[in-house]
Every structure is written in C-alpha cells, then in structure tokens.
Design a protein around this motif. Structure first.
Motif: not given
Length: 152
Positions: A20-37, A113-120
């Motif tokens: 992952p890029l610095a400051g990013w949190a990444v969570y793979p899932s088994v859900k489909s795109y629409d399910e994860l949204i 995924s997201y940039k952590t608020p502390s990083f932001v």
C-alpha cells in the motif's frame, strides 16, 4: 529492454497489489463491487458518520460505451468533526470529507481503501496542534471500524 518491460508490467498493477502507498489502509474483500459499496455506506452510518459525497467514472464511462472496472469514491464526515477541526485549523477543512475508495478487482471481488485521517491531516498539525492530532486519531479509529465492518 528487459528492465523496461518489468517497469511497464508493474505499472499495470493496482498500487496495492504490491505494498500500500504510505498513509493508505487497504482492505481486500470477497464482496462484489456493488455489495462493498452498499456495505461501506451502511458501515459509515453505523459508525456515526455521514456519506457526504459519492463520485466515480464507471457509469459515465459506460454511458459513453467504455467499460472500466468499478470505481467509487465515498466521502464521509459529520458536522461534529467539521466544527472541531475548524476550531483547530481552517485550512485543514479542505480535506473534509475524508474519502473511502471502492475498486472492483478482476476476479469479481472488490477492495476498500482510504488514506488514514492522521495522514490526511498531518500537513495541518503545525497549525492545529495536539487537538487536531486527537481528532485525526479518533477518525482513524472510526475509519478502521467502518472498513472492518464493510469487508466482513
């Protein structure tokens, strides 16, 4: 020439397929795109935040006859955090809402995924001080809770 081919093959991979890029949190899932949204939006609400914005190029591209993988940015925040951040740093509010990023994978699953608020908020700590650091740490916990709930 072989080195150049290696570079191009790495560029084709998603950024988090390696590290992952610095400051990013990444969570793979088994859900489909629409399910994860849907799960992400529900988890945002369950954790006391509000979906403030949503944007993505997937549907607009499809309307133009272009097929791209699912790609959605979901901005989350709430007014309590907005007021508190403004008390520490007017400039830091440019970063709100903080965004989750849902991407569709080749195998039909999706990743959150997201940039952590502390990083932001890190660039504004000189102005916002300890109070802004504390807010960012609270938001780190909320964003982690959202992500863990959404992908389970």
């Amino acid at each position: 020439m072989k080195a150049l081919a290696t570079v191009f093959s790495l560029l084709a991979l998603p950024a988090w397929a390696q590290e992952p890029l610095a400051g990013w949190a990444v969570y793979p899932s088994v859900k489909s795109y629409d399910e994860l949204i849907d799960a992400t939006k529900a988890a945002v609400k369950e954790n006391g935040l509000i979906v403030v914005t949503q944007a993505g190029p997937t549907k607009a591209a499809a309307a133009r006859g272009i097929t791209i993988p699912g790609n959605r940015v979901i901005g989350a925040f709430n007014n309590d955090y907005a007021v508190r951040v403004l008390e520490t740093s007017t400039n830091a509010m440019i970063e709100a809402p903080i965004r989750f990023y849902v991407t569709e994978n080749d195998n039909g699953t999706a990743t959150l995924s997201y940039k952590t608020p502390s990083f932001v908020f890190a660039p504004y700590v000189f102005e916002g001080g300890e109070a802004l650091k504390e807010i960012a740490a609270e938001l780190d916990n909320k964003f982690q809770a959202v992500a863990e709930s959404a992908v389970k």
